[in-house]
Design a protein around this motif. Structure first.
Motif, PDB file in Angstrom:
ATOM      1  N   MET A 106      32.711  43.479  39.615  1.00  0.00           N
ATOM      2  CA  MET A 106      33.580  44.122  39.132  1.00  0.00           C
ATOM      3  C   MET A 106      34.971  43.299  39.205  1.00  0.00           C
ATOM      4  O   MET A 106      35.335  42.343  39.919  1.00  0.00           O
ATOM      5  N   LYS A 107      35.657  43.389  37.847  1.00  0.00           N
ATOM      6  CA  LYS A 107      36.836  42.557  37.817  1.00  0.00           C
ATOM      7  C   LYS A 107      38.096  43.749  37.753  1.00  0.00           C
ATOM      8  O   LYS A 107      37.846  44.865  37.106  1.00  0.00           O
ATOM      9  N   SER A 108      39.173  43.557  37.992  1.00  0.00           N
ATOM     10  CA  SER A 108      40.411  44.164  38.015  1.00  0.00           C
ATOM     11  C   SER A 108      41.785  43.481  37.703  1.00  0.00           C
ATOM     12  O   SER A 108      41.591  42.468  38.007  1.00  0.00           O
ATOM     13  N   GLU A 109      42.538  44.104  37.598  1.00  0.00           N
ATOM     14  CA  GLU A 109      43.974  43.677  37.001  1.00  0.00           C
ATOM     15  C   GLU A 109      45.158  44.282  37.927  1.00  0.00           C
ATOM     16  O   GLU A 109      45.139  45.364  37.697  1.00  0.00           O
ATOM     17  N   TYR A 110      46.145  43.604  38.282  1.00  0.00           N
ATOM     18  CA  TYR A 110      47.259  44.230  38.569  1.00  0.00           C
ATOM     19  C   TYR A 110      48.450  44.162  37.635  1.00  0.00           C
ATOM     20  O   TYR A 110      48.557  42.916  37.361  1.00  0.00           O
TER      21      TYR A 110
END
Length: 177
Positions: free
Chosen positions: A1-5
Motif C-alpha cells: 500500500m502506498k499513501s501520500e500526505y
C-alpha cells in the motif's frame, strides 16, 4: 500500500489505495442496508448515513488507514467501533450535506463503488478569516482519504444512473506509544 500526505494551507489530508478488498461484497452489504439510516430527521446529515455491521473487511480497511497515518506521523489511529462507521449509497441526484464530525480527530472515507460522475468529496478550508476555499476530490474505487474531522465536508450530487458506494470511519489519535 502506498499513501501520500498533502498539506492544504493549515490543513492536511492523507490518501492512498487499498488492494485486496472484496468491493463487490461490500457494495452488496451497503446497498442491502440502504433503508437502515442513522436518523429519520432529514435535516441532519446522519439521515444520509447507513447502518452496516462491523465486519472483518471494514476492520481491515480501518487498519490500513491507520497504518498510512502512522507512516506519516509516527502515531496510529484507533477506530471508535460503536456508531462510528457507516456506509453511504448515493443514487442519482443524491448528495451529502456539509458537516463535520465532532468528538473525533480524523474522518476517513473508503470508496467501494464509483461510477463516472458520481459526486466528489468537497473539503472546505480557510486560507484566512474572510476566505472559504474548497478542494474537490473525485472518488476512485479502492481509494481512501483521511482528513481532520473538524473540517467541513460534503459530497456533490451523483450524476450517474448507478449508485456510488463508500464506507466512512471515524478515528481518534492513539496516544499510547
Amino acid at each position: 500500500m502506498k499513501s501520500e500526505y498533502v498539506t492544504i494551507y493549515t490543513h492536511g489530508f492523507i490518501y492512498g489505495y487499498i488492494d485486496q478488498v472484496d468491493n463487490q461484497k461490500l457494495s452488496k452489504l451497503c446497498i442491502k442496508n440502504y433503508k437502515k439510516i442513522m436518523s429519520k430527521n432529514k435535516n441532519l446529515t446522519r439521515s444520509e448515513d447507513i447502518v452496516i455491521p462491523l465486519n472483518k473487511e471494514i476492520k481491515w480497511i480501518a487498519k490500513q488507514m491507520s497504518d498510512a497515518y502512522e507512516d506519516k506521523f509516527g502515531t496510529s489511529l484507533r477506530m471508535i467501533e460503536e456508531g462510528n462507521h457507516w456506509a453511504q449509497v448515493h443514487y442519482k441526484n443524491e448528495s451529502t450535506q456539509f458537516h463535520n464530525h465532532p468528538n473525533v480527530n480524523i474522518a476517513g472515507v473508503y470508496y467501494v463503488k464509483v461510477p463516472k460522475n458520481s459526486g466528489d468529496l468537497i473539503l472546505k478550508y480557510k486560507k484566512h478569516e474572510l476566505d472559504r476555499s474548497q478542494w474537490c476530490f473525485p472518488p476512485e474505487e479502492n481509494k481512501f482519504i483521511l482528513f481532520n474531522a473538524s473540517m467541513e465536508h460534503g459530497v456533490s450530487p451523483n450524476q450517474s444512473d448507478k449508485p456510488r458506494v463508500c464506507i466512512s470511519i471515524n478515528f481518534i489519535i492513539n496516544d499510547k506509544k
